[in-house]
Write an enzyme that holds these catalytic residues in place. Structure first.
Site, short mmCIF file in Angstrom:
data_model
loop_
_atom_site.label_atom_id
_atom_site.label_comp_id
_atom_site.label_asym_id
_atom_site.label_seq_id
_atom_site.Cartn_x
_atom_site.Cartn_y
_atom_site.Cartn_z
N SER D 266 41.43 18.30 48.59
CA SER D 266 40.64 19.63 50.07
C SER D 266 42.23 19.51 50.81
CB SER D 266 40.22 18.50 50.66
OG SER D 266 40.39 18.75 52.17
N ARG D 305 23.76 63.46 30.92
CA ARG D 305 24.29 62.75 31.30
C ARG D 305 24.33 62.58 32.91
NH1 ARG D 305 30.67 64.05 30.02
NH2 ARG D 305 29.28 64.90 27.99
#
Lengths: 372, 372, 372, 372
Positions: D266, D305
């Protein structure tokens, strides 16, 4: 290939890319450490010299990401390097803070900065819609419901509706609170003794961020609200883009995007002319929705710092900002060069609808224009 | 089985179920038609007698859903029946309006009504958190980050953080604009001539809803903002519920939900005592997220009325309201009977953490309590 | 209003509603208890008389949902009532099982049963597409990319593409494993001694469900795979519905849905003719996506039974099944009465595209028809 | 900062980053063009010399993304450059194909290649789970349901359940069809005359991809199925990571990840030891879910498309692959160094549970190990 990449440049403008880049995040993290040092100096917790040294430090940022694996976040490594660069003032670096303070404050700082170009693009979209609303106040066209012609409207009214949506979403983005975060290891600022809340206030002011009521390590609304507001802004943009794509269909042909220089061309068909700005806007908006879902899910995090949910915000927030900026930018481009064909609009109107009244269209346009 | 169903009653309280039921939607749709008739009467478009007749009409509502298939929405059939019930005033029914006006106005009306019990449950959650914050101002416990003990906090501070999250989400729900919708066939109110905007204003006032700048058939922010705000409220609730579930783990045992009357029992193990309120809250909150994603996607709709996106809002909004109300209600229940074990909290604290200062915990509690 | 409700009947056919109703879930839960008793009898753990008594028991099911609040699931209460109804054989009821065993097995059983009408609707969609592909093998129309006319295709090829998508999604649904679940309190079947795995096998066979490798209380793939496969089936249906809506646009008018009896009419405009089946299909499909997102999120559950994730599956799975069945049913209806206008298709083709070759269209149609 | 970036290296291993990078997409697109040229040569549509020239061409790839804006996809620009590089054989480049053919085939090719390191990581996870299942066959621990101790299980059984989930998801990824796409401008391969289907077959074989029944430009199942399977694999990984995080809690302490070299440390607390691999795995898995929601939504695209849906797949697929690979890699790391504390597992077991039988645990472990 340039570092700008293959797909990102298609959908995100440079200014927004820059504002959410890894470099921007690192810059913001360093700014956070500097702001902290200044707030600590103001409260005489560290010396002015320390704060000056921290501001002046230029740590090597190369390879931070890889080095961040063992901690699971880049702050541990960044602080290590910043301490090394701060020399004798190493102990003053990051004093009282934890990794999440730096990343959360950097997140809102990145967001605040990225909102500048994003809002500029939204402004341009709003202005574009307003121009269309003014110009086409009298341009009659078919109103279409459920994709069928309904009754006549004007194109000005349609653009006014677009304007209202985007302007409303913009207003929400402008009003969002973007708080600084400073809580120390678990939200008590225990290393700062009684000065904690005052340092938090000074720290927020240094960053130009809002001061939170209390540290928000466990209350992820700032990020979730931002994600939601971005998704809604992207959705408002997407709605306009969808309408443009529909109006530009070969069989409808009421609008067309600019085509100079081969814009909107095809790799296979010379005759095609695609509404490429609107298409890109729709694409970018969809990515925001996916990112926002990650941010909403991240609200439920464990205790004083979540083990996974929190970390998922970094890239999702980046994506949400990029996508919203990209959607607005692409729509801006689409609107800028938009050719509107009033003749075709009138011709497309079914015979039995032509000449029908358009009621309150003008009045509604006027009301919407006040939102500009 | 009662009509209340099998799963819904576990996760949604009666008051919220009632407020979002099919009956509530139908009631709202009829209220919308009545409000329209009154607004039309006020502008002398229909007669007072017509408005009275519409208010007094009690159309048969049986089987409306099935009859609605051919139109794809229930308003066509409802209007048909309402006209039949209005006798000679049939022509005054629904005058100037379209299906979407009725459904959209009903949606915000249902939301406005459902927010009453939802906000009441959120109030209870906020009050419950505030009580814990006050009572446990001095109760030391482990702050936990990444699921590991970090430094000491107080349980009061933890509860204050919960409070801030839920109170903030509540504030957002309270401030949301819930507009009426009236646009006619395609947003021009063409059948109302020059009176359109004035009728819209009167209509909104009749319903106690906000007046929109212009009809929002194509600008779905009201519903999307509501969905997002509900997801965020549900997320704020879920965060508390997650913490409770974690604190109630057998190995942690710092809190326990009430267990009188077999509550939280198991079908297989007599010794178990499950945090059932928190679990139910987490469950309900997840459903809100799913529904909100449908609402956000629905923003991109076609032209003046979307062909699928719009219709997807009805059930998703219902679910989002129900789930948020349910999540708040279940968390309220969890908090109401919550047993807190300060001894265990202290005992769980790692030896090396005990006695460490809790810094600004008290100051932050005070600040959070102002949000109550 | 009938118990069928207001919105549900518009989007979900009776057969699917019935298959996923609360009554269907309760029926499935009772079937699971009966199947368990038979598997236990087969292994001589309980007597044949006990199994017979359990099969014959008709517990009162009224109000189970409300009574289930304290346990957070309905099985505890159901078992209590079933034991009461089983008289002297009460101890044999639910022996060795836990709530999750009953709910998970009921979930796959409900799914298996609901897939019968869902797959029947998908079959009808596939057949409808195949019929169009055959009939319109030579019907030339514009291929459209990015919403612009590209090169000619045939409507038969378009329908063949639809067919391939829906047939492929159907194949995936057919191949899914739907396992029974039996693990006892925490997955060891500890109350069944050495007979556990054998009882599990017998239990699965009794239910006509697949036998899992081991209890899947913590491995939620069966439900998540189902949710994903349903979302994909709904997506394949939605694609067809979107194309129909686009082809039915006033300005395109190449197809139209059936309109007898006022179908597709409007509350405000007599001339309108909406593609209501396709619109309903799109609506229903969207709800599946929302539900699937809940199911995918539910995979990450805690330990041997999740505290919220698991419970969120019940309503989401119900919604995913209902929505998929509804989408397929509505598209089936749209295809059944679809009018195709080959003349208009040809007329819409840009002059410069007319007469261009359609290449492998026929060959691809033949290949797709083999999927029927 | 290196080009590897700030956040990505934390969550995605190099091999997976490389496999989904922009460079990998460009490489795949070029491979697709080469494969096409070979298939065309095999059918004597272009000359062997042309194919050789195309294979040998090394077009400048710099700035393709920026140049792709006007077309909305990078293929138009890539083909332009490839033609320039192919000199006299320019006309043979991209013959018969359209942009989507190249991008879709590249997408499945990128996926196929990325699945190699992804599956390798999943293999390592499966192996890690199997090793734990074998080693801890007799390690008694608490089974936990709804986060409460239920009855005893063995850690071996728990690991066997993990194994089954991940191995099952792996099996699904292995069996997915990854088809090549070649349809020409609108799916007819019209420029290839009667040779279309045969060229498609040859093209797929050249790429080592599956041959589709017909072009899938409008049938997005290949991508959606992939997205769903990746989300499910990520979910299976996430479940294990969640369990590890829970077991590693300070108060449970039954497992711990490796901590050599400061791993899991940490920035503020030296005593902390975070389960960083599991946390990273949870983070990465969440991003997959967001991306999969984009891919599922993209199924509903317009005609031959889609105008936005299709384009949204590129980055979402990239993210889904990266996140799944990253989740598996991080969990692999967590499992590799996992310390298991059987003493603590036994000590944590509530007194009233100790010594209870663990039923079929061993038998189920054996069955699960066959999945390895």
């Amino acid at each position: 290939m340039t570092s700008r990449g293959l797909f990102t440049p298609i959908f995100v403008p440079e200014a927004v890319q820059d504002a959410v880049s890894d470099e921007a995040w690192l810059r913001a993290m360093l700014d956070v450490e500097v702001a902290l040092s200044r707030a600590l100096t103001a409260h005489e917790i560290i010396s002015p010299a320390a704060s000056t040294a921290i501001s002046a430090a230029r740590p090597d940022l190369d390879g931070i990401g890889v080095a961040a694996r063992d901690a699971g976040n880049p702050v541990v490594e960044l602080v290590r390097r910043l301490r090394a660069a701060a020399g004798e003032h190493a102990d003053a670096v990051h004093l009282g803070a934890t990794s999440q303070d730096v990343l959360d404050s950097a997140a809102t700082l990145v967001a605040k900065r990225a909102l500048v170009p994003i809002l500029a693009e939204l402004d341009a979209v709003v202005a574009g819609c307003a121009a269309l609303a003014r110009e086409h106040r009298g341009t009659e066209m078919a109103g279409r419901t459920l994709m069928q012609q309904a009754v006549p409207i004007t194109f000005g009214l349609k653009a006014a509706g677009w304007l209202a949506g985007v302007a409303g979403a913009r207003a929400r983005l402008r009003e969002l609170r973007l708080p600084a975060q400073l809580g120390g290891a678990a939200g008590t600022l225990s290393k700062l003794g009684d000065d904690g809340p005052a340092v938090l206030g000074a720290f927020a002011r240094e960053l130009g961020l809002d001061e939170p009521v209390l540290p928000w390590h466990g209350d992820r609304r700032p990020v979730a609200e931002l994600g939601a507001a971005l998704a809604i802004a992207a959705g408002a943009v997407e709605k306009v883009a969808l309408d443009i794509v529909l109006l530009a269909q070969t069989e409808v042909a009421e609008v067309a995007e600019a085509s100079e220089g081969g814009r909107g061309g095809s790799s296979a068909m010379a005759h095609k002319h695609n509404p490429v700005g609107a298409i890109r806007a729709r694409t970018a908006a969809r990515s925001v929705r996916g990112a926002a879902s990650v941010l909403l899910e991240a609200m439920a995090g464990e205790h004083e710092r979540a083990a996974g949910a929190w970390q998922s915000e970094w890239r999702a927030l980046t994506e949400a900002l990029a996508g919203t900026g990209g959607a607005a930018w692409s729509l801006h481009e689409a609107l800028d060069g938009l050719t509107v064909d009033p003749e075709r609009m009138r011709a497309n109107l079914s015979d039995d609808l032509r000449g029908e009244p358009t009621g309150a269209a003008d009045a509604f346009i006027d009301r919407a224009l006040e939102l500009e």
